[in-house]
Design an enzyme around this catalytic site. Structure first.
Site, PDB file in Angstrom:
ATOM      1  CG  ASN A 298      -1.784  -1.290   1.207  1.00  0.00           C
ATOM      2  OD1 ASN A 298      -1.659  -2.088   2.116  1.00  0.00           O
ATOM      3  ND2 ASN A 298      -2.577  -1.527   0.177  1.00  0.00           N
TER       4      ASN A 298
ATOM      5  CB  VAL B 171       0.957   6.620   2.441  1.00  0.00           C
ATOM      6  CG1 VAL B 171      -0.055   5.744   3.176  1.00  0.00           C
ATOM      7  CG2 VAL B 171       2.322   6.548   3.116  1.00  0.00           C
ATOM      8  CB  CYS B 172      -2.099   3.954  -1.699  1.00  0.00           C
ATOM      9  SG  CYS B 172      -3.710   3.711  -2.464  1.00  0.00           S
ATOM     10  CB  ILE B 173      -4.002   4.602   3.776  1.00  0.00           C
ATOM     11  CG1 ILE B 173      -4.815   3.886   4.853  1.00  0.00           C
ATOM     12  CG2 ILE B 173      -3.716   6.031   4.129  1.00  0.00           C
ATOM     13  CD1 ILE B 173      -4.092   3.782   6.194  1.00  0.00           C
TER      14      ILE B 173
END
Length: 171
Positions: free
Chosen positions: A84, A91-93
């Site tokens: 992620n 950051v991919c959240i």
């Protein structure tokens, strides 16, 4: 200018709260070049984290002047191998995605950014993400494939990141 002043005041309070919260001794944060909209953070990962325990990961939080109505961006400065986290460190959240409909239909609106989130809740969510990668919607497809198909190789790659992070944490 009023929105900028309001967001700067809020961020100042939130930074102070984060720095004074003794329960967050594994998170350190400070301003970059005295700019309230740019924070450098250090995540010191405890041994309770299955993969990244013992790691020291630097990251940057960049807040828009529209904060808290718009989410910040978070980017790891320390290289990290995670499904992620893009290879460039971004950051991919879900909670950092704008509060709008997901054009791919993967995330519900309520999973995305809400103004109730704080830098502390973001950092705690990212630390939780490190323990529980989501390989269904990866930012790093190779890391997600490895996580799924070759857990031993994934663990070796992550342990190397952890060792490197500890060696370079004060650079």
């Amino acid at each position: 200018m009023a929105a900028t002043t309001g967001s700067a005041t809020l961020l100042s309070k939130q930074l102070k709260n984060l720095q004074e919260d003794r329960s967050l001794s594994n998170i350190s944060a400070g301003l970059i070049n005295d700019n309230i909209y740019e924070w450098e953070v250090m995540l010191m990962i405890g041994d309770d984290c299955k993969f990244y325990g013992g790691g020291f990961f630097k990251a940057k939080l960049t807040f828009p002047t529209e904060y808290p109505l718009a989410p910040p961006k978070m980017k790891f400065i320390t290289p990290i191998w995670h499904p992620n986290i893009y290879t460039d460190g971004n950051v991919c959240i879900s909670i950092l995605h704008p509060p709008e409909e997901d054009k791919y239909g993967y995330e519900r609106v309520e999973e995305r950014w809400l103004p109730i989130h704080t830098p502390t809740s973001i950092l705690l969510s990212v630390m939780s993400m490190l323990s529980s990668p989501n390989d269904e919607s990866p930012a790093n497809v190779e890391a997600a494939r490895q996580w799924r198909d070759d857990p031993a190789a994934f663990k070796r790659q992550v342990r190397k990141c952890v060792r490197d992070s500890a060696e370079n944490c004060w650079d």
